[in-house]
Design a protein around this motif. Structure first.
Motif, PDB file in Angstrom:
ATOM      1  N   GLY A   1      -6.118  -0.242   3.133  1.00 40.45           N
ATOM      2  CA  GLY A   1      -6.140   0.842   4.092  1.00 40.45           C
ATOM      3  C   GLY A   1      -5.038   1.853   3.868  1.00 40.45           C
ATOM      4  N   VAL A   2      -3.817   1.369   3.674  1.00 41.27           N
ATOM      5  CA  VAL A   2      -2.679   2.269   3.463  1.00 41.27           C
ATOM      6  C   VAL A   2      -2.802   2.963   2.111  1.00 41.27           C
ATOM      7  N   GLU A   3      -3.247   2.232   1.108  1.00 43.24           N
ATOM      8  CA  GLU A   3      -3.375   2.814  -0.222  1.00 43.24           C
ATOM      9  C   GLU A   3      -4.432   3.921  -0.261  1.00 43.24           C
ATOM     10  N   SER A   4      -5.437   3.832   0.606  1.00 41.02           N
ATOM     11  CA  SER A   4      -6.529   4.803   0.594  1.00 41.02           C
ATOM     12  C   SER A   4      -6.158   6.140   1.230  1.00 41.02           C
ATOM     13  N   VAL A   5      -5.028   6.206   1.900  1.00 43.32           N
ATOM     14  CA  VAL A   5      -4.606   7.457   2.528  1.00 43.32           C
ATOM     15  C   VAL A   5      -4.354   8.508   1.444  1.00 43.32           C
ATOM     16  N   ASP A   6      -4.855   9.713   1.675  1.00 43.23           N
ATOM     17  CA  ASP A   6      -4.730  10.807   0.711  1.00 43.23           C
ATOM     18  C   ASP A   6      -3.260  11.048   0.354  1.00 43.23           C
ATOM     19  N   ARG A   7      -2.955  11.017  -0.925  1.00 39.74           N
ATOM     20  CA  ARG A   7      -1.572  11.191  -1.376  1.00 39.74           C
ATOM     21  C   ARG A   7      -1.036  12.579  -1.036  1.00 39.74           C
TER      22      ARG A   7
ATOM     23  N   VAL B   1       1.654   8.603   9.881  1.00 41.87           N
ATOM     24  CA  VAL B   1       0.632   9.156   8.985  1.00 41.87           C
ATOM     25  C   VAL B   1      -0.288   8.059   8.445  1.00 41.87           C
ATOM     26  N   GLU B   2       0.298   7.099   7.743  1.00 42.51           N
ATOM     27  CA  GLU B   2      -0.526   6.116   7.032  1.00 42.51           C
ATOM     28  C   GLU B   2      -1.226   5.141   7.969  1.00 42.51           C
ATOM     29  N   LEU B   3      -0.509   4.579   8.934  1.00 44.41           N
ATOM     30  CA  LEU B   3      -1.136   3.590   9.806  1.00 44.41           C
ATOM     31  C   LEU B   3      -2.277   4.166  10.647  1.00 44.41           C
ATOM     32  N   PRO B   4      -2.125   5.349  11.270  1.00 42.22           N
ATOM     33  CA  PRO B   4      -3.269   5.899  12.006  1.00 42.22           C
ATOM     34  C   PRO B   4      -4.499   6.110  11.126  1.00 42.22           C
ATOM     35  N   LEU B   5      -4.290   6.589   9.898  1.00 36.93           N
ATOM     36  CA  LEU B   5      -5.415   6.835   9.005  1.00 36.93           C
ATOM     37  C   LEU B   5      -5.985   5.542   8.426  1.00 36.93           C
ATOM     38  N   ALA B   6      -5.129   4.541   8.262  1.00 38.03           N
ATOM     39  CA  ALA B   6      -5.557   3.275   7.657  1.00 38.03           C
ATOM     40  C   ALA B   6      -6.101   2.284   8.680  1.00 38.03           C
ATOM     41  N   SER B   7      -5.986   2.603   9.967  1.00 41.90           N
ATOM     42  CA  SER B   7      -6.338   1.636  11.008  1.00 41.90           C
ATOM     43  C   SER B   7      -7.769   1.097  10.913  1.00 41.90           C
TER      44      SER B   7
ATOM     45  N   GLY C   1       0.808  -1.208   0.000  1.00 40.33           N
ATOM     46  CA  GLY C   1       0.000   0.000   0.000  1.00 40.33           C
ATOM     47  C   GLY C   1       0.840   1.256   0.000  1.00 40.33           C
ATOM     48  N   HIS C   2       1.961   1.231   0.692  1.00 38.09           N
ATOM     49  CA  HIS C   2       2.836   2.402   0.765  1.00 38.09           C
ATOM     50  C   HIS C   2       3.560   2.643  -0.552  1.00 38.09           C
ATOM     51  N   SER C   3       4.059   1.570  -1.149  1.00 39.33           N
ATOM     52  CA  SER C   3       4.838   1.699  -2.387  1.00 39.33           C
ATOM     53  C   SER C   3       3.963   1.767  -3.637  1.00 39.33           C
ATOM     54  N   ARG C   4       2.680   1.347  -3.479  1.00 40.75           N
ATOM     55  CA  ARG C   4       1.754   1.295  -4.620  1.00 40.75           C
ATOM     56  C   ARG C   4       2.239   0.322  -5.689  1.00 40.75           C
ATOM     57  N   ARG C   5       2.961  -0.702  -5.270  1.00 41.88           N
ATOM     58  CA  ARG C   5       3.463  -1.699  -6.210  1.00 41.88           C
ATOM     59  C   ARG C   5       3.024  -3.103  -5.765  1.00 41.88           C
ATOM     60  N   GLY C   6       2.704  -3.927  -6.716  1.00 39.75           N
ATOM     61  CA  GLY C   6       2.366  -5.317  -6.422  1.00 39.75           C
ATOM     62  C   GLY C   6       0.901  -5.558  -6.134  1.00 39.75           C
ATOM     63  N   LYS C   7       0.044  -4.540  -6.325  1.00 35.74           N
ATOM     64  CA  LYS C   7      -1.372  -4.705  -6.011  1.00 35.74           C
ATOM     65  C   LYS C   7      -2.018  -5.803  -6.847  1.00 35.74           C
ATOM     66  N   THR C   8      -1.705  -5.836  -8.135  1.00 36.27           N
ATOM     67  CA  THR C   8      -2.304  -6.837  -9.018  1.00 36.27           C
ATOM     68  C   THR C   8      -1.973  -8.250  -8.559  1.00 36.27           C
TER      69      THR C   8
ATOM     70  N   ARG D   1     -13.507   6.395  14.880  1.00 36.58           N
ATOM     71  CA  ARG D   1     -13.600   7.692  15.551  1.00 36.58           C
ATOM     72  C   ARG D   1     -12.220   8.282  15.804  1.00 36.58           C
ATOM     73  N   LEU D   2     -11.264   7.417  16.150  1.00 39.72           N
ATOM     74  CA  LEU D   2      -9.923   7.911  16.445  1.00 39.72           C
ATOM     75  C   LEU D   2      -9.165   8.333  15.197  1.00 39.72           C
ATOM     76  N   SER D   3      -9.530   7.778  14.048  1.00 40.96           N
ATOM     77  CA  SER D   3      -8.797   8.111  12.829  1.00 40.96           C
ATOM     78  C   SER D   3      -9.036   9.543  12.388  1.00 40.96           C
ATOM     79  N   ASP D   4     -10.172  10.138  12.739  1.00 41.31           N
ATOM     80  CA  ASP D   4     -10.444  11.524  12.354  1.00 41.31           C
ATOM     81  C   ASP D   4      -9.554  12.516  13.091  1.00 41.31           C
ATOM     82  N   PRO D   5      -9.427  12.394  14.448  1.00 38.97           N
ATOM     83  CA  PRO D   5      -8.473  13.257  15.135  1.00 38.97           C
ATOM     84  C   PRO D   5      -7.045  13.067  14.643  1.00 38.97           C
ATOM     85  N   ALA D   6      -6.699  11.818  14.290  1.00 36.90           N
ATOM     86  CA  ALA D   6      -5.355  11.555  13.769  1.00 36.90           C
ATOM     87  C   ALA D   6      -5.151  12.296  12.459  1.00 36.90           C
ATOM     88  N   SER D   7      -6.196  12.306  11.629  1.00 35.73           N
ATOM     89  CA  SER D   7      -6.108  13.022  10.362  1.00 35.73           C
ATOM     90  C   SER D   7      -5.939  14.519  10.591  1.00 35.73           C
TER      91      SER D   7
END
Length: 228
Positions: A110-116, A136-142, A52-59, A214-220
């Motif tokens: 989850g990680v891929e969905s984090v706003d670039r 950044v990514e893990l709190p938002l992707a949790s 998700g972080h590298s955006r590689r290997g999804k297929t 609920r916690l992901s919004d404050p993290a964002s």
């Protein structure tokens, strides 16, 4: 008649004490479920986060997850059991194959969905890739990651009944012993116990999932402030 016999079987005091009792089988069932989900998470979640972080290997991941889901659990258990023999090793391997797709998909989605833009802003202020992942990514992707854990847990707790096919373990033992002896009371009783356990776990995990959302919004918000 069968329902009455099943109620009598479930309420029999002898079923709740001693070796092979309902509490013992219940603890075994929960134990193997927890072990399989934990092992699966240790294998799949780091891989999913990396993808998700590298955006590689999804297929490749989507193809692998689909292929693993298509494997019949009982057939795989039988095949692995023939190789590993009687015991818990075969059920653990078969259940791992069942759990990994949901855990893997939840992690990378989850990680891929984090706003670039959020990720790019974090990188622009000098965060390392490890800091971007952990802060950044893990709190938002949790929420999505926990959703994958939730799905995997429910799949495993239901299918862990098959563990009794090659071992004297878990609530499935009641189902297979009843099937072997032609007694429907323990079969239905075991199925009811597995269903109740699945419902309880679903309620617990749904609560955890709700809290993570609920916690992901404050993290964002905190992350956005930190990038200004």
């Amino acid at each position: 008649m069968i329902l009455e016999d099943t109620i009598a079987w479930l309420t029999d005091a002898d079923r709740w004490t001693g070796a092979g009792s309902i509490p013992q089988r219940l603890a075994e069932h929960v134990g193997i479920t927890f072990l399989v989900v934990l092992l699966g998470a240790l294998i799949a979640i780091p891989v999913g986060i990396l993808i998700g972080h590298s955006r590689r290997g999804k297929t490749a991941v989507v193809g692998l997850a689909g292929a693993l889901r298509a494997i019949p659990s009982l057939g795989l258990l039988t095949l692995v059991g023939l190789y590993l023999g009687i015991g818990l090793k075969a059920p653990i391997v078969a259940l791992l194959v069942l759990a990994i797709p949901s855990l893997l998909a939840g992690a990378y989605a989850g990680v891929e969905s984090v706003d670039r833009q959020t990720v790019d802003a974090a990188r622009a202020i000098g965060m390392s890739e490890w800091q971007i992942i952990t802060r950044v990514e893990l709190p938002l992707a949790s929420p999505v990651i926990i959703g994958g854990i939730r799905a995997a847990t429910l799949q495993v707790v239901a299918t862990a009944t098959l563990a009794a096919y090659v071992s004297d373990y878990g609530l499935g033992r009641y189902v297979f012993s009843g099937l072997k002896g032609g007694d429907y009371s323990p079969m239905l009783g075991g199925a009811i116990l597995v269903s109740v356990l699945a419902i309880v776990l679903e309620l617990i995990l749904a609560g955890v999932h709700s809290v993570s959302r609920r916690l992901s919004d404050p993290a964002s918000t905190a992350t956005a402030k930190g990038t200004l």
